[in-house]
Design an enzyme around this catalytic site. Sequence first.
Site, PDB file in Angstrom:
ATOM      1  CB  SER A  48      -0.936   0.011   1.218  1.00 35.04           C
ATOM      2  OG  SER A  48      -0.197  -0.031   2.427  1.00 35.04           O
ATOM      3  N   GLY A  86      -1.965  -4.504   1.077  1.00 32.08           N
ATOM      4  CA  GLY A  86      -2.052  -5.767   1.790  1.00 32.08           C
ATOM      5  C   GLY A  86      -1.014  -6.793   1.383  1.00 32.08           C
ATOM      6  CG  ASN A 114       1.256  -5.606   4.546  1.00 37.66           C
ATOM      7  OD1 ASN A 114       0.609  -4.985   5.366  1.00 37.66           O
ATOM      8  ND2 ASN A 114       1.330  -5.253   3.280  1.00 37.66           N
ATOM      9  CG  ASP A 195      -3.299   5.616   8.289  1.00 38.56           C
ATOM     10  OD1 ASP A 195      -2.417   6.493   8.239  1.00 38.56           O
ATOM     11  OD2 ASP A 195      -3.451   4.773   7.383  1.00 38.56           O
ATOM     12  CG  HIS A 198      -1.213   4.079   4.657  1.00 43.85           C
ATOM     13  ND1 HIS A 198      -1.948   3.482   5.650  1.00 43.85           N
ATOM     14  CD2 HIS A 198      -0.735   3.084   3.870  1.00 43.85           C
ATOM     15  CE1 HIS A 198      -1.944   2.175   5.472  1.00 43.85           C
ATOM     16  NE2 HIS A 198      -1.204   1.901   4.405  1.00 43.85           N
TER      17      HIS A 198
END
Length: 225
Positions: A48, A86, A114, A195, A198
């Site tokens: 991402s 992801g 991840n 968040d 990002h």
Amino acid sequence: MIKIKYGLWMILFLSLTACQESTPPDNTQKTTTETTQGDYVIMALGDSLTEGLGVSEDQNYPAILQQQLQEEGFDDVRVVNAGLSGETSTGLVNRLNWVMQLEPDLTVLNIGANDAMRGLDLALTEQNIRAIIKTLRENDSDVILAGMQIYDNLGREYVTGFKDMYPRVAEDLNVPLIPFFLQGIAGQPEYNQQDGIHPNPAGYQHIVNNNILPAVLDYLENNKS
């Protein structure tokens, strides 16, 4: 590095793993520009952070990198966005033959975040990264590896092992290394989305200007004929 509370790391985990691993349909392979025969293709490959989750297609790092390279006079260079939210290193291994249809001359590889968020075995992650680089080279793409770092929630041994993995792979395989993809923006609210993880458009601009563009320019000036 700046430490971050456990709750924020749960947000990171949910954000980075929002998409399930699978072979993506054709419309998930977003490209910053269309390529034509004769173009020099740079493939931005990763999760991402590469795809640009939460920002418009003209504000992610591959799009900004394309613009900056054109301003530097590299008019025949096309940057394609092969990021997938992801993505783990295993997922990328499984879809690598598919993305190789883009026929990159150079790949900027950023993968592993991840894996770390899931606490996956570091030996497996390193094995996958080495395999990805090997496959890219076998398909005539040079590689710039972008390193990642994580915070202390998974234990100091894991954190240190994860950080040290990238320079070790870069040295062993003789590929250029961007030490930390998020250098200068990690933990900085003005450069991140709500968040806290990002990058926002300003964050991506900083990443390109300070972390990615210098490495890419150095490569192109020394290797592109």
